[in-house]
Each structure stands twice: as C-alpha cells, then as structure tokens.
Design a protein around this motif. Structure first.
Motif, PDB file in Angstrom:
ATOM      1  N   PHE A  10       0.853  -1.200   0.000  1.00  0.00           N
ATOM      2  CA  PHE A  10       0.000   0.000   0.000  1.00  0.00           C
ATOM      3  C   PHE A  10       0.878   1.236   0.000  1.00  0.00           C
ATOM      4  O   PHE A  10       1.920   1.254   0.673  1.00  0.00           O
ATOM      5  N   CYS A  11       0.438   2.253  -0.717  1.00  0.00           N
ATOM      6  CA  CYS A  11       1.118   3.555  -0.652  1.00  0.00           C
ATOM      7  C   CYS A  11       0.069   4.642  -0.640  1.00  0.00           C
ATOM      8  O   CYS A  11      -1.019   4.479  -1.185  1.00  0.00           O
ATOM      9  N   ARG A  12       0.433   5.741  -0.003  1.00  0.00           N
ATOM     10  CA  ARG A  12      -0.492   6.874   0.057  1.00  0.00           C
ATOM     11  C   ARG A  12      -0.712   7.454  -1.346  1.00  0.00           C
ATOM     12  O   ARG A  12      -1.796   7.764  -1.756  1.00  0.00           O
ATOM     13  N   GLN A  13       0.365   7.613  -2.086  1.00  0.00           N
ATOM     14  CA  GLN A  13       0.267   8.129  -3.454  1.00  0.00           C
ATOM     15  C   GLN A  13       1.421   7.552  -4.265  1.00  0.00           C
ATOM     16  O   GLN A  13       2.375   7.030  -3.694  1.00  0.00           O
ATOM     17  N   ALA A  14       1.306   7.657  -5.583  1.00  0.00           N
ATOM     18  CA  ALA A  14       2.300   7.003  -6.441  1.00  0.00           C
ATOM     19  C   ALA A  14       3.460   7.952  -6.750  1.00  0.00           C
ATOM     20  O   ALA A  14       3.254   9.004  -7.371  1.00  0.00           O
ATOM     21  N   CYS A  15       4.655   7.593  -6.346  1.00  0.00           N
ATOM     22  CA  CYS A  15       5.831   8.397  -6.691  1.00  0.00           C
ATOM     23  C   CYS A  15       6.106   8.209  -8.184  1.00  0.00           C
ATOM     24  O   CYS A  15       5.958   7.101  -8.710  1.00  0.00           O
ATOM     25  N   THR A  16       6.511   9.280  -8.832  1.00  0.00           N
ATOM     26  CA  THR A  16       6.566   9.249 -10.305  1.00  0.00           C
ATOM     27  C   THR A  16       7.524   8.198 -10.864  1.00  0.00           C
ATOM     28  O   THR A  16       7.326   7.701 -11.959  1.00  0.00           O
ATOM     29  N   TYR A  17       8.578   7.881 -10.114  1.00  0.00           N
ATOM     30  CA  TYR A  17       9.643   7.025 -10.651  1.00  0.00           C
ATOM     31  C   TYR A  17       9.464   5.549 -10.282  1.00  0.00           C
ATOM     32  O   TYR A  17      10.239   4.705 -10.712  1.00  0.00           O
ATOM     33  N   CYS A  18       8.422   5.230  -9.499  1.00  0.00           N
ATOM     34  CA  CYS A  18       8.395   3.923  -8.830  1.00  0.00           C
ATOM     35  C   CYS A  18       7.806   2.815  -9.694  1.00  0.00           C
ATOM     36  O   CYS A  18       6.741   2.975 -10.292  1.00  0.00           O
ATOM     37  N   ASP A  19       8.496   1.671  -9.734  1.00  0.00           N
ATOM     38  CA  ASP A  19       7.911   0.516 -10.430  1.00  0.00           C
ATOM     39  C   ASP A  19       7.788  -0.696  -9.497  1.00  0.00           C
ATOM     40  O   ASP A  19       7.741  -1.830  -9.951  1.00  0.00           O
ATOM     41  N   HIS A  21       5.701  -3.070  -6.655  1.00  0.00           N
ATOM     42  CA  HIS A  21       4.293  -3.464  -6.591  1.00  0.00           C
ATOM     43  C   HIS A  21       3.621  -2.771  -5.408  1.00  0.00           C
ATOM     44  O   HIS A  21       3.990  -3.001  -4.258  1.00  0.00           O
ATOM     45  N   PHE A  22       2.630  -1.923  -5.714  1.00  0.00           N
ATOM     46  CA  PHE A  22       1.882  -1.244  -4.651  1.00  0.00           C
ATOM     47  C   PHE A  22       0.528  -0.828  -5.191  1.00  0.00           C
ATOM     48  O   PHE A  22       0.309  -0.813  -6.405  1.00  0.00           O
ATOM     49  N   SER A  23      -0.367  -0.481  -4.270  1.00  0.00           N
ATOM     50  CA  SER A  23      -1.659   0.053  -4.675  1.00  0.00           C
ATOM     51  C   SER A  23      -1.965   1.259  -3.793  1.00  0.00           C
ATOM     52  O   SER A  23      -1.635   1.270  -2.610  1.00  0.00           O
ATOM     53  N   GLY A  58       8.846  -4.477   4.168  1.00  0.00           N
ATOM     54  CA  GLY A  58       9.159  -3.578   3.057  1.00  0.00           C
ATOM     55  C   GLY A  58       7.936  -3.357   2.201  1.00  0.00           C
ATOM     56  O   GLY A  58       6.861  -3.916   2.435  1.00  0.00           O
ATOM     57  N   GLY A  59       8.096  -2.554   1.164  1.00  0.00           N
ATOM     58  CA  GLY A  59       6.912  -2.323   0.349  1.00  0.00           C
ATOM     59  C   GLY A  59       7.233  -1.628  -0.954  1.00  0.00           C
ATOM     60  O   GLY A  59       8.355  -1.698  -1.427  1.00  0.00           O
ATOM     61  N   GLY A  60       6.209  -0.910  -1.475  1.00  0.00           N
ATOM     62  CA  GLY A  60       5.085  -0.347  -0.765  1.00  0.00           C
ATOM     63  C   GLY A  60       5.515   0.508   0.431  1.00  0.00           C
ATOM     64  O   GLY A  60       6.641   0.933   0.540  1.00  0.00           O
ATOM     65  N   THR A  61       4.578   0.702   1.318  1.00  0.00           N
ATOM     66  CA  THR A  61       4.837   1.527   2.500  1.00  0.00           C
ATOM     67  C   THR A  61       4.291   0.838   3.743  1.00  0.00           C
ATOM     68  O   THR A  61       3.109   0.999   4.077  1.00  0.00           O
ATOM     69  N   PRO A  62       5.108   0.089   4.448  1.00  0.00           N
ATOM     70  CA  PRO A  62       4.624  -0.579   5.661  1.00  0.00           C
ATOM     71  C   PRO A  62       4.028   0.389   6.682  1.00  0.00           C
ATOM     72  O   PRO A  62       3.095   0.016   7.402  1.00  0.00           O
ATOM     73  N   ALA A  93       9.535   2.975   6.371  1.00  0.00           N
ATOM     74  CA  ALA A  93       8.495   3.953   6.705  1.00  0.00           C
ATOM     75  C   ALA A  93       8.706   5.226   5.910  1.00  0.00           C
ATOM     76  O   ALA A  93       9.838   5.533   5.501  1.00  0.00           O
ATOM     77  N   ASN A  94       7.628   5.950   5.704  1.00  0.00           N
ATOM     78  CA  ASN A  94       7.739   7.260   5.073  1.00  0.00           C
ATOM     79  C   ASN A  94       7.528   8.351   6.107  1.00  0.00           C
ATOM     80  O   ASN A  94       6.745   8.168   7.059  1.00  0.00           O
ATOM     81  N   PRO A  95       8.217   9.489   5.958  1.00  0.00           N
ATOM     82  CA  PRO A  95       8.192  10.529   6.990  1.00  0.00           C
ATOM     83  C   PRO A  95       6.801  10.972   7.410  1.00  0.00           C
ATOM     84  O   PRO A  95       6.549  11.206   8.593  1.00  0.00           O
ATOM     85  N   ASN A 130       6.475  13.552  -6.601  1.00  0.00           N
ATOM     86  CA  ASN A 130       5.162  13.247  -6.023  1.00  0.00           C
ATOM     87  C   ASN A 130       5.275  12.484  -4.699  1.00  0.00           C
ATOM     88  O   ASN A 130       4.488  11.577  -4.422  1.00  0.00           O
ATOM     89  N   ARG A 131       6.246  12.870  -3.907  1.00  0.00           N
ATOM     90  CA  ARG A 131       6.346  12.289  -2.563  1.00  0.00           C
ATOM     91  C   ARG A 131       5.305  12.963  -1.669  1.00  0.00           C
ATOM     92  O   ARG A 131       4.890  14.098  -1.933  1.00  0.00           O
ATOM     93  N   ALA A 132       4.913  12.284  -0.597  1.00  0.00           N
ATOM     94  CA  ALA A 132       3.827  12.810   0.240  1.00  0.00           C
ATOM     95  C   ALA A 132       4.346  13.603   1.444  1.00  0.00           C
ATOM     96  O   ALA A 132       3.554  13.999   2.288  1.00  0.00           O
TER      97      ALA A 132
HETATM   98  S1  SF4 Z   1       6.259   5.240  -1.389  1.00  0.00           S
HETATM   99 FE1  SF4 Z   1       7.863   3.827  -2.123  1.00  0.00          FE
HETATM  100  S2  SF4 Z   1       6.784   2.036  -2.919  1.00  0.00           S
HETATM  101 FE2  SF4 Z   1       5.267   3.690  -2.672  1.00  0.00          FE
HETATM  102  S3  SF4 Z   1       5.139   4.638  -4.685  1.00  0.00           S
HETATM  103 FE3  SF4 Z   1       6.639   5.806  -3.508  1.00  0.00          FE
HETATM  104  S4  SF4 Z   1       8.649   4.830  -3.972  1.00  0.00           S
HETATM  105 FE4  SF4 Z   1       7.016   3.433  -4.620  1.00  0.00          FE
END
Ligand code: SF4
Length: 376
Positions: A10-19, A21-23, A58-62, A93-95, A130-132
């Motif tokens: 799971f991720c809050r939003q999609a970072c532009t460069y990321c490939d 697996h997340f939703s 790991g993830g995604g965003t744990p 984790a994300n900030p 597009n980081r959150a």
């Molecule tokens: S938070 Fe991490 S896994 Fe999620 S879209 Fe951004 S780079 Fe990808």
C-alpha cells in the motif's frame, strides 16, 4: 540463518519514478492483511522451525499499516516463527506516517531498525517526485525516532535528479550527516518503463536523466563517505561502524529468505519462488490455501551469474569458494574472460575473493554482466 521479508503493498500516493508493486487503493485492505497473516501460517512448515535472523517489513509503505493491522501480521509471525536473539527487525516507513505515537508503537512491538524513505531534503524535488512529505517532516521524523530510542536508522536518498546540481547533492549529504543515522542508501534516479516519470519525459514535461551527472554524484558520494566515517560497503549502501544492514547483506551473500505478501520473492535450496504481484489474486489464492506463485529452480550457471552480480557490487567482493562450490569450471571461465577484459586492471584477486575496485563501481552491473555464463 534465514531472513523473513513481508511485503506491504500500500502507498499513500504514487511516486513518479516507482515501479514496485503497490496500490494506492484501500479497497480489500483488511482482506489483504488477513491473507498475509494466512500465508505466514501456511508457509511456516517450509522452514522447519529454523530461527529467523532478521525480519524486514518492506513495500510499498509498511507505515501505512495501522497498529491493529500490524498487530494482526505480527501475531502470525510470533505464532509461527522463532527469531534469533537480538534479531534485526527493520521497518520501512515514510516521513509523513512517522508521528510520535506511531514511532512509539513501532518501538513497543520490537522494531529496532527504521529505514526511512526520505529521498530528498529539498521540497522542489519531493514535489516533482510526487512524494507525500516535505523536507521539514523528513528531518523531524529522524530526530523523533532517535529521541524515542530507535538507534539504528537508515535513510534513502536519490541522486542524479536533473535539477540537482553537484553543490545541491553535497548539501543533501551534509544534511544527512547532521542527523542521528547510522546507515544511508543512495540510488541513482532511473527511468523505468511504464512509470509516470517515463510518460512525463516522453511528453517533454520533465528532463531525462543524465548518466554523466549521475556518475559525478556517485563520485561525490564516494568521496564524502571516505571523509565522514561511512563505509561504502555496497554500491548503493553506506554504514557507520556497526550499522550494516544484516537483512540486505544476507541477500547479497546468497542466504535463504522467506518472502511473504504479493510480489514477494523467496529463496531456499537453489529455488526461487515469486508470489503473484496482484493484490486481489493474492487474496483469492490464499482462500484456497497458498499464495499463487511461480517456482524457478536455479541452474548452476544462474547461481554463478547471481554470485558475480551481487559480489561485484560489494566491498567484500565475490567469494571464490562459492563459485568453485557450484562447479570449478565457472572459476576457470571467469579467469579466461578476465584476461582480455577492458576493466581487468580494476578487478583484483585476493586469496579468497575477487573484488572490483570502487573506482569502477558506478559501472559494476555492466562489468558483472560481461562475466555472465550464458547457457546454450
Ligand atoms: S512510497 Fe515507495 S513504494 Fe510507494 S510509490 Fe513511492 S517509492 Fe514506490
């Protein structure tokens, strides 16, 4: 000793460069958490009570998991797996998720290492990617984590961003230096096919990356590490004394690991298992007992190629014995190719290992691939 990896898609939003697996959808989230717990139950028998040396979320965003969701997964870990004494327990984790309360809950469940996806301390870069989070949150969460007693902290940074000048990259590293971290992962921005970034570049809305700039940033990083007590122990990873990532180091040295969750990989007895990278199919398959997956039995030459690829990227290098154990013919094959290789002066052989001189590390993957054994 094996490691346990749990993929939280799971991720809050999609970072532009990321490939990865997340939703970004919360649909089916409770079902997915239960499916992960179920897979942990189901696959415990494969590991015959071997204690796990590391646990890695790991993830995604744990850090998108709520405390209750995390508890459900952890209960399944504790019920089914033994951990070694002092096992490394890393949580990505994300900030923006690392509130004081969340940090406290991570500490209380035994997380002893945080890997924080900061990527940049510059707000403009973060917006472009597009980081959150913003730069202030990035700094604050590291300080808070350390104050709350989490002492093993790794942060991720990205270099080679077109708008990042050499001076700005040095500033990023200097900011990192001021923080209470003991590990740093630095990755060159890469444009993966199918990502929003690739589309934006194609539409002329973003500049493409530049290899020369990325190489300059990499050399700045090498120089900076040598002046700041960071051991650059793998192409993308640097650690202060005692700070090396146990979990990732085990991957690079070919240890077994169990991967749980959609898209997670496992490796055991020369066999790789790839869980399906689709959340709904993953959930449905667990209702029938096991996660949908594919199995690949690695042939000897594939094991050899992996050892070359991972070893070429590390300070420890390639362990000669590991190649010879597969088949001594691969060691002879390596030597034969080395004789005429244009980078032969950057590769040196010690009593036990083969090492790539760090001055050639920026090209480590390409050099390694020159030594691959291609099956006919
Ligand atoms: S938070 Fe991490 S896994 Fe999620 S879209 Fe951004 S780079 Fe990808």
């Amino acid at each position: 000793m094996p490691g346990l990896y749990i993929h939280i898609p799971f991720c809050r939003q999609a970072c532009t460069y990321c490939d990865f697996h997340f939703s970004t959808s919360s649909l089916y989230r409770p079902q997915l958490v239960s499916a992960i717990a179920k897979e942990l139950d189901h696959r415990a028998s494969e590991w015959q009570d071997e204690p796990m040396n590391t646990v890695y979320f790991g993830g995604g965003t744990p850090s998108q998991l709520s405390s209750q969701e995390l508890e459900e997964i952890l209960n399944a870990v504790n019920k089914n797996y033994r951990l070694t004494n002092g096992a490394e327990f890393t949580f990505e984790a994300n900030p923006e998720d690392l509130t004081e309360e969340y940090l406290k809950s991570l500490k209380s469940i035994g997380v002893n290492r945080l890997s924080i996806g900061i990527q940049s301390f510059r707000d403009d870069d973060l917006i472009q990617m597009n980081r959150a989070h913003n730069a202030q949150q990035a700094i604050r969460c590291v300080l808070n984590a350390a104050e709350l007693g989490i002492h093993a902290i790794s942060i991720d940074l990205i270099y080679g961003i077109p708008a990042l000048s050499d001076a700005a990259w040095i500033e990023q590293l200097e900011t990192a230096k001021q923080l209470p971290i003991n590990h740093l992962s630095c990755y060159a921005l890469t444009v993966e096919q199918g990502t929003p970034l690739a589309k934006l570049i194609k539409q002329g809305k973003r500049s493409n990356t530049d290899d020369e700039q990325a190489e300059r940033h990499f050399r700045i990083l090498q120089q900076w590490a040598s002046e700041n007590n960071f051991s650059h122990y793998e192409v993308s990873n640097l650690a202060k004394p005692g700070g090396k990532a146990v979990h990732n180091s085990a991957y690079w040295s070919g240890e077994s690991y169990l991967g749980i969750g959609p898209s997670a990989h496992s490796f055991q007895n020369n066999q790789r298992r790839f869980n399906i990278p689709n959340n709904q199919k993953y959930i449905r398959s667990l209702e029938d007992g096991d996660a949908a997956h594919e199995i690949e039995n690695l042939q000897d030459h594939e094991r050899y190629n992996e050892i070359i690829l991972t070893g070429m990227r590390t300070l420890n290098g390639i362990q000669k014995q590991k190649i010879k154990e597969i088949n001594p013919k691969y060691y002879l094959y390596f030597h034969k190719l080395l004789e005429n290789h244009p980078d032969k002066d950057s590769i040196y052989i010690t009593e036990t290992s083969i090492k790539l001189n760090p001055s050639a590390w920026f090209r480590a993957d390409g050099i390694a691939s020159d030594f691959f054994y291609l099956s006919k």
